[in-house]
Design an enzyme around this catalytic site. Sequence first.
Site: not given
Length: 424
Positions: A171, A180, A203, A301, A316, A373
Site C-alpha cells: 500500500d 498502536d 491509506h 468501488n 481482484a 479497501s
Amino acid sequence: MVNGHDSEYTGRYVVLFDRSSQESGISALSSAAGIAPLERVTGTESGNVAELLERPDVSVLFEDLSAAVVEVRPEQRHALVTTAEAEPSIVTAEPERMVHALPITTPQQAPTEFFPAFRSDEDVITRHTMAETAAVQGPSWIEDGYTWGLQAIRTHLSHLTGDGVKVAVLDTGVDTDHPDLAGQLEASESFVPGETVEDVHGHGTHCIGTVAGPADPQQGPRYGVAPEARILAAKVLDNMGNGPDGQILAGMAWAVSHGARVISMSVGARVRPGELFPQTYEMLAVRALALGTQIVAAAGNDSRRPARTAPVSRPANCPSILSVAALDTALAPAHFSNGAVNGQGGEINIAAPGWQVRSAVPGGGYRAMNGTSMATPHAAGVVALLAQAHPDASAADLSAALVASAFPLGQPAADIGAGLLQAP
C-alpha cells in the site's frame, strides 16, 4: 523512469518466464527485442530495488517469481510482443501500468470514459443525501470494546490472535511511530524511489491497523482482527498514492520471500464489462500460492447501487486472488461495492465490513473510512487467524476454509460471494 510516456502506461513491460526455462526466455528477449540488461534481485535483497526500477538503462528480474520489469526502446516494443508470443519459455508479457491511490472525497458524476488505472479502493462517501446515509446505518452497533466490523465477523468471540503469522500489506506505507502499530511491524520496505516507508497518504496505515491493530489500542475499541500477527509493510505507492506495476511486483516478491502467509492489496483499477483478467497478476498469484502465500484484493468501488453495478476491479478479478466486497452496517452490499459482472475470475469470493471502518491513521490518531479497501484487510486478518489454527495448511487450504466458513446473508452471490466473513 516514466517521464515522456502516457500517464497510465510507463512504456515498460512486465514479463513472466517459465521457471524451468527462464534463461531461454531472457536470451530470446535480449537478442530479438534488445531489452536493457537485466539486474537480478531476490526478495531478501531488496534494498536498492526502488532505485533500479527508476533507471532507464536496466531491466529488473525478480528471481523468486521468475518475473521481470523490462525496459525496451519504443521501436522494439512490437518485437518484444512478437517474441513473447512465439517463445514458449515466456508465459506472458503485458504493458506496465501505473497504479493510483485516489480516494474520492467530493461528489462527482460517473465517469464517461475508461481509464485503465489503479487506485486505492477507499471511497469517503459524501455524494449521498442524509436520508440515503441514514438508510444504510442498519442495526445499532455498540462499539465500546470492539468495532462493529470485528463484531460482525465474530472476532470478539475468537480465541485466536494470529500469533506469529506474517501478513504483508502492499500500500502507501505505514506510520512506523503510531503507538498502536510500532510493535506489530516485522519488517518494512519502500519500493518507491526517493521515499521512505513512512505513510504520508494514510491509506496504508489504516489497512494495516485493520489487519493487526493491538488488542488494547491507545484509544477506543479494538479494531485489529489479528492483534498478534506480524506485519510486513511494503510501500508500493508514493506519497501521492501513485506508482507503476513494477513496484507492486517488487512488493509481492519481497513479501513472499519473507514468508508472508497472506498479501493484502487494497488497490484496484476499473475494468470494462467483458474484459478478461490480467494474465500477469493471475500467474503471479498462482506462483505465490505454490510458495504458501494467498493474495486478497479489493473488489473495487465503482458501483452506484441500485442504478449500476460495476465489474470487479483488476487485479481482484484474477481467479487465484480472493476478491473482497464491502458490506454496510446493515450487512447489505455497500452502494459502491463492485459485483460479479464479468466471467471467469470476475466473481466476488467473500464480503466483509467496509462502511465506517475505524482504524489507525498517521500521526497517532484514528479515522473511520469507507470502501472495499477497508473490507480487504478484515479478510487478510482472518487468513492469519486460520494460519495460526492450521500452521501446516497450504495457502489454497486456508483460502478454501475462509470461503467455506462464511455466513450466508441471503444476498446474491454476485454481490457478496459466499457471504459474510467469519473469524474461526
